[in-house]
Design an enzyme around this catalytic site. Sequence first.
Site, short mmCIF file in Angstrom:
data_model
loop_
_atom_site.label_atom_id
_atom_site.label_comp_id
_atom_site.label_asym_id
_atom_site.label_seq_id
_atom_site.Cartn_x
_atom_site.Cartn_y
_atom_site.Cartn_z
N GLU A 169 -1.14 -37.03 -5.83
CA GLU A 169 -1.13 -36.70 -6.69
C GLU A 169 -1.44 -35.39 -7.01
O GLU A 169 -2.48 -34.56 -6.26
CB GLU A 169 -1.66 -37.26 -8.38
CG GLU A 169 -0.73 -38.76 -8.57
CD GLU A 169 -1.76 -38.62 -10.04
OE1 GLU A 169 -1.80 -38.60 -10.91
OE2 GLU A 169 -1.84 -40.45 -10.59
N GLU B 299 -6.95 -44.25 -9.85
CA GLU B 299 -8.01 -42.94 -10.45
C GLU B 299 -9.02 -43.92 -11.20
O GLU B 299 -9.23 -43.72 -12.69
CB GLU B 299 -7.45 -41.74 -11.37
CG GLU B 299 -6.80 -40.81 -10.75
CD GLU B 299 -6.79 -39.64 -11.24
OE1 GLU B 299 -6.69 -40.02 -12.82
OE2 GLU B 299 -5.94 -38.68 -10.54
C1 FCB Z 1 -3.80 -37.71 -13.32
C2 FCB Z 1 -3.57 -39.27 -13.77
C3 FCB Z 1 -0.88 -39.27 -13.99
C4 FCB Z 1 -1.45 -37.94 -14.59
C5 FCB Z 1 -1.83 -36.52 -14.14
C6 FCB Z 1 -1.73 -35.61 -14.82
O1 FCB Z 1 -5.96 -38.36 -14.06
O2 FCB Z 1 -2.83 -40.15 -12.78
O3 FCB Z 1 -1.07 -40.30 -14.41
O4 FCB Z 1 -1.63 -37.98 -16.14
O5 FCB Z 1 -3.27 -36.47 -14.32
#
Ligand code: FCB
Length: 453
Positions: A363, A168
């Site tokens: 994620e 990110e």
């Molecule tokens: C993302 C992050 C991860 C976690 C999630 C909820 O932005 O990459 O580390 O905090 O959010």
Amino acid sequence: MSMPPLPAFPPGFLWGASASAFQTEGGADTDGKGPSGWDAFAARGRIKDGADASRGTGFHARYREDVALLAGLGADAFRFSVSWPRVVPAGSGRVNAAGLGFYDRLVDALCAHGITPAPTLYHWDTPLPLEEAGGWLNRDTAARFAEYASVVAERLADRVPMWITINEPAEVTLLGYALGEHAPGKQLLFDALPAAHHQLLAHGLAVQALRAAGAANIGIAVSHSPVRTAGTSEEDRFAAELYDTITNWMFADPILTGRYPDENFAALMPGPVADDLAVISAPLDWYGVNYYHPMLVGAPSSDALGDFAGVGMPAELPFGLRDIESEERTDFGWPVVPDGLRELLVRLNDRFGDGLPPLYITENGCSYDGLDDPRRIAFLDAHLRSLHAAIDAGVDVRGYFTWSLTDNIEWVEGASQRFGLVHVDYETLERTPKASYAWYRDAIAAQRSAPQR
Ligand code: FCB
């Protein structure tokens, strides 16, 4: 909680879970680990609930327990992150053999259970000396990152079949350098753009370094949110487009096409931008998508939320975020919009066409309190159906990593937002699987026995 079975995913689809070093490892002073910018930020009292981030979830000492939990889940893969300052304490120069040894043992433990290790090389924990020298505002940080990447690959590439360079870069730029809510706490607004370019350059240089050290199957984890326009005015459309460009395409376009989405942005970037873009756009083996929820954006106005992932947005920004209507919200207050995942994946496919490598969801998950967590089960079930619909629509998605295996330190929210399939008692560090853990385990098992598509 009984739900109808998920539709069958393609053969070989990878089922995984994600985590990161700062959020879990703790042991800030073990192994000769150096401090990171996040350790320093936490020590300055910036974790809102006062949680002791330096303990994390105790993963450094308890990793075998978490590997056993992954094995119990039947997970194919584990996405964790390597802490740069654990491996190279000062960010450059001396390599810390003990720190590297930790990841060596972790990889061996995963392999012993047939779980694919999928390390991320940078999940926000910049070595403090580099942060103090400007962090991602400093071009030199990109070169140091590539050196560190090659150190890790030389040690682990014989057993690690899947690599992630950076997590990110948009959040690091926006939250860390533009708005100051995350480490390093700078509030540079648009002057933060060099931090974006240098992370992209670091990614490109790391891809080269990893390949030179024998690593293959390399990707990156980029956050994406479908952006919806609030209102109908020209100003609203302009604001939503600008927000979309900054958060989605300023990172994806250089990586996947070798161009910035807008010449005006390219002109604001430092250094030999055209040469850098050639490095940044080296073909990737796959591209990782982190998805949580869409954004609703319009012209800045007094009714705008002024909020980015729970973070105050200064009024002088040329866009305003609005609340997305949603019956269901996570404990974080984030709207639950499963179809946004399909929408986003189809959008990526349309935008990049043949230039889009295979995708992984690196994620996706939600914060809910409690051991009995039917709302997390409903969230995961709905998002996996949405992902399946995207695959049906022709998007090549090869795997899904839920965030997260265990509860962990949710950055400035500390211990208060619980994203895990497994509960962590922050006093005793005891792990207790939640209902969603059993649900995900059963869902994975059902996929293995399902008739192939
Ligand atoms: C993302 C992050 C991860 C976690 C999630 C909820 O932005 O990459 O580390 O905090 O959010």
